[in-house]
Scaffold this active site. Structure first.
Site, mmCIF file in Angstrom:
data_model
loop_
_atom_site.group_PDB
_atom_site.id
_atom_site.type_symbol
_atom_site.label_atom_id
_atom_site.label_comp_id
_atom_site.label_asym_id
_atom_site.label_seq_id
_atom_site.Cartn_x
_atom_site.Cartn_y
_atom_site.Cartn_z
ATOM 1 N N GLY A 79 20.464 37.097 10.329
ATOM 2 C CA GLY A 79 19.694 37.671 9.226
ATOM 3 C C GLY A 79 18.617 36.716 8.746
ATOM 4 N N GLY A 98 17.451 34.175 6.916
ATOM 5 C CA GLY A 98 18.026 33.085 6.121
ATOM 6 C C GLY A 98 16.981 32.306 5.350
ATOM 7 N N ARG A 99 15.727 32.473 5.744
ATOM 8 C CA ARG A 99 14.663 31.808 4.978
ATOM 9 C C ARG A 99 13.400 32.665 4.965
ATOM 10 N NH1 ARG A 99 11.915 27.020 8.475
ATOM 11 N NH2 ARG A 99 12.205 27.892 10.539
ATOM 12 N N LYS A 131 7.968 33.351 5.029
ATOM 13 C CA LYS A 131 8.928 32.507 5.748
ATOM 14 C C LYS A 131 8.973 31.160 5.038
ATOM 15 C CE LYS A 131 9.447 30.795 10.534
ATOM 16 N NZ LYS A 131 9.001 31.085 11.904
ATOM 17 N N ASP A 168 18.704 25.549 3.862
ATOM 18 C CA ASP A 168 18.079 25.459 2.540
ATOM 19 C C ASP A 168 17.064 26.569 2.282
ATOM 20 O OD1 ASP A 168 16.028 24.721 4.205
ATOM 21 O OD2 ASP A 168 15.758 22.712 3.366
ATOM 22 N N GLY A 169 16.818 27.386 3.322
ATOM 23 C CA GLY A 169 15.886 28.506 3.145
ATOM 24 C C GLY A 169 14.425 28.087 3.137
ATOM 25 N N ARG A 209 3.661 35.990 7.073
ATOM 26 C CA ARG A 209 3.575 36.464 8.455
ATOM 27 C C ARG A 209 3.323 37.966 8.496
ATOM 28 N NH1 ARG A 209 8.272 34.735 12.429
ATOM 29 N NH2 ARG A 209 9.584 36.186 11.319
ATOM 30 N N ASP A 215 17.577 37.391 18.891
ATOM 31 C CA ASP A 215 17.040 37.611 17.538
ATOM 32 C C ASP A 215 15.565 37.215 17.454
ATOM 33 O OD1 ASP A 215 18.500 35.063 17.942
ATOM 34 O OD2 ASP A 215 17.598 34.502 16.033
ATOM 35 N N ASN A 216 15.052 36.624 18.513
ATOM 36 C CA ASN A 216 13.635 36.275 18.540
ATOM 37 C C ASN A 216 12.860 37.157 19.507
ATOM 38 O OD1 ASN A 216 14.114 34.269 16.670
ATOM 39 N ND2 ASN A 216 14.307 32.647 18.189
HETATM 40 P P1 AMP Z 1 15.237 30.655 14.182
HETATM 41 O O1 AMP Z 1 15.818 29.581 15.036
HETATM 42 O O2 AMP Z 1 14.104 30.197 13.282
HETATM 43 O O3 AMP Z 1 14.904 31.885 14.929
HETATM 44 O O4 AMP Z 1 16.399 31.036 13.138
HETATM 45 C C1 AMP Z 1 17.685 31.416 13.504
HETATM 46 C C2 AMP Z 1 18.473 31.783 12.259
HETATM 47 O O5 AMP Z 1 18.606 30.649 11.395
HETATM 48 C C3 AMP Z 1 17.857 32.871 11.404
HETATM 49 O O6 AMP Z 1 18.903 33.623 10.866
HETATM 50 C C4 AMP Z 1 17.120 32.100 10.358
HETATM 51 O O7 AMP Z 1 16.920 32.853 9.188
HETATM 52 C C5 AMP Z 1 18.067 30.937 10.113
HETATM 53 N N1 AMP Z 1 17.393 29.744 9.584
HETATM 54 C C6 AMP Z 1 16.527 28.916 10.219
HETATM 55 N N2 AMP Z 1 16.126 27.913 9.416
HETATM 56 C C7 AMP Z 1 16.746 28.094 8.228
HETATM 57 C C8 AMP Z 1 16.767 27.392 6.970
HETATM 58 N N3 AMP Z 1 16.033 26.274 6.772
HETATM 59 N N4 AMP Z 1 17.536 27.890 5.980
HETATM 60 C C9 AMP Z 1 18.269 28.994 6.163
HETATM 61 N N5 AMP Z 1 18.303 29.695 7.296
HETATM 62 C C10 AMP Z 1 17.566 29.259 8.329
HETATM 63 MG MG MG Z 2 14.341 33.651 14.629
#
Ligand code: AMP
Ligand code: MG
Length: 500
Positions: free
Chosen positions: A96, A98-99, A119, A131-132, A182, A258-259
């Site tokens: 989901g 997360g940030r 983002k 930390d979002g 974005r 998820d990407n």
């Molecule tokens: P990503 O690797 O950016 O595609 O992210 C994979 C997952 O990790 C997704 O659910 C993101 O929302 C979550 N995520 C990445 N970085 C953070 C962060 N700094 N804080 C919270 N969730 C994160």
């Molecule tokens: Mg992602």
């Protein structure tokens, strides 16, 4: 003194939010977190124009507030989307946003619906241990690389704004924080389907599939076999997209499910990079230790991800017969290599300056790539200097192949092939220069620009690099340093980090 609390532009975006309205239960309503001192680093004015949004109004304190998440613009319905995903092959049932927070959707000048999301705008219900937040460097990096992709004609999400937050984010060291806005054709991912499939929520899966059909494949609406049609359409878009990545030497770096966006846009720029010396095993991401997402693996990984997508659709394809669903879905997935090969060869023909098809073209392209691989020749420069060689000047090309004895014989073969075309050498050269870029965001130049911006608050290198890569096909004097590959020492130690 009388002051007004009303937003200065109450209906700047003209939001129309179908995801929030039609897909309740697919997200958590979520307000982004305010930041201490929002300061705009950049507004993408040409994208604002495409979206029919007044760039002047965005280029303001108000713009800094809304794009940092400190103020929710009129008409937005901010929410965090639920999704799951296979990460490096292992299934995570709940990821989901997360940030990230989806503010809403707008119709652009062409009538296309586009998401606007933030983002780095703080923790959400999906943040787990994170930390979002996001840092200036990686957000400017997404801006640069996605604009390069857009300028190269490759479907991609784009960045509308980057705002510095005035707070530090804690990574390996403290870094200046940022939020990015974005714009995407949609944020529905393979992982969005996996989230509901893993929970056995068949009604929600159907709603989601119908939503995606309405948004991306409206010609399938109401058809009995529309879910199989959706699988075909998504497969086709990915085959085309990955072929385009391969043609420019782009390495996504984290092709988790998820990407992968169902729209067919490149999404989630993390540890991505453009390959310099040609080597299919190239990996830049520090977290990709096994090389799962290496350059040469990308088509196979796309097919793997599409198979995971197909699995989520099985209950919808033929609800009465699981066997028939599996058979139909398998047929679609098995066609991926052929579809991909078709798009790739089309791209290679254009890069080779060919306008007609000959059965030897695949071999001609493969032999050329084998030549590049032998000496790890710079992928971008080799193609560009081949274009220069189309009118006879082979010097610059030959200098890239100092040690190769095979270049002359390959060039002979290429000349014999191009002689069968009706195009003149001058026109061929011009056409080749329109598909073989001279400027890509080279790793060393990207890192220089980002560290100047992040460490010293100096955006001049960022702006110069952006100006080069947003006109990637037009060779201009004074920009030679953007055409040169990095030093071997730099490349040796070069890794990019995601999720930061
Ligand atoms: P990503 O690797 O950016 O595609 O992210 C994979 C997952 O990790 C997704 O659910 C993101 O929302 C979550 N995520 C990445 N970085 C953070 C962060 N700094 N804080 C919270 N969730 C994160
Ligand atoms: Mg992602």
């Amino acid at each position: 003194m009388v002051t007004s609390n009303a937003p200065p532009y109450p209906d700047l975006f003209r939001f129309d939010n179908t995801y929030a309205r039609d897909l309740q239960g697919f997200y958590v309503p979520w307000t982004p977190t305010a930041v201490p001192a929002p300061h705009l680093l950049r507004i993408n004015e040409s994208l604002a124009y495409d979206l029919d949004i007044d760039a002047g109004a965005l280029n303001s304190d108000y713009g800094a507030r809304i794009f940092s998440g400190s103020e929710v613009p009129g008409g937005a319905t901010p929410l965090a989307q639920a999704y799951a995903g296979h990460q490096f092959g292992g299934f995570a049932p709940q990821l989901g946003d997360g940030r990230a927070v989806l503010l809403g959707e707008v119709l652009d000048r062409r009538g296309q619906r586009r998401d606007i999301a933030l983002k780095g705008s703080g923790r959400t219900a999906f943040s787990r241990g994170g930390d979002g937040k996001a840092a200036v460097g990686p957000m400017l990096r997404e801006y640069l690389i996605s604009e390069a992709m857009h300028a190269l004609g490759i479907p991609t999400t784009r960045v509308l704004a980057v705002v510095k937050t005035g707070e530090q984010v804690i990574r390996e060291r403290p870094l200046p924080g940022a939020v990015l806005a974005r714009v995407a054709a949609s944020h529905v991912r393979v992982g969005t389907f996996q989230f509901f499939a893993a929970r056995g929520e068949r009604d929600k899966l159907r709603m989601l599939a119908d939503y995606v059909i309405a948004r991306h494949d409206p010609q399938l609406k109401g058809l009995e076999d529309r879910y199989l049609g959706l699988l075909r359409a998504v497969t086709e878009r990915q085959a085309s997209l990955i072929a385009q990545w391969m043609c420019v030497g782009f390495i996504h770096g984290v092709m988790n499910t998820d990407n992968m966006a169902l729209s067919g846009e490149t999404i989630d720029y993390g540890p991505c990079a453009f390959m310099e010396g040609f080597n299919p095993a190239t990996v830049f991401s520090s977290i990709d230790r096994g090389g799962r997402y290496a350059y040469g693996n990308q088509p196979e990984i796309a097919a793997w991800n599409l198979a995971r997508f197909a699995e989520t659709l099985l209950p919808l394809i033929d609800p009465k017969s699981p066997e028939r669903s599996i058979q139909l879905a398998t047929e679609v997935i098995q066609r991926f290599p052929e579809l991909y090969g078709k798009y790739w060869l089309k791209g290679m023909r254009a890069k080779l300056g060919l306008t007609t098809a000959n059965e030897d073209d695949l071999d001609l392209a493969s032999e050329w790539l084998a030549l590049l691989e032998q000496q790890r020749t710079d992928y971008t420069l080799a193609w560009r200097r081949l274009a220069d060689a189309a009118t006879g000047d082979i010097g610059p090309l030959a200098s890239l192949f100092a040690k190769s004895k095979s270049l002359p014989s390959w060039l002979d073969r290429w000349r014999r092939r191009t002689a069968k075309e009706s195009t003149s050498p001058e026109n061929r050269q011009q056409a080749m220069r329109l598909v073989n870029p001279i400027y890509i965001p080279r790793n060393q130049r990207v890192e220089e620009a980002l560290s100047a911006a992040s460490d010293r608050g100096d955006l001049s290198l960022f702006e110069q690099l952006l100006a080069a890569i947003t006109r990637p096909f037009e060779e201009r004097p004074g920009l030679e340093h953007y055409t040169e590959p990095a030093s071997p020492e730099f490349t040796e130690g070069y890794q990019t980090f995601c999720g930061t």
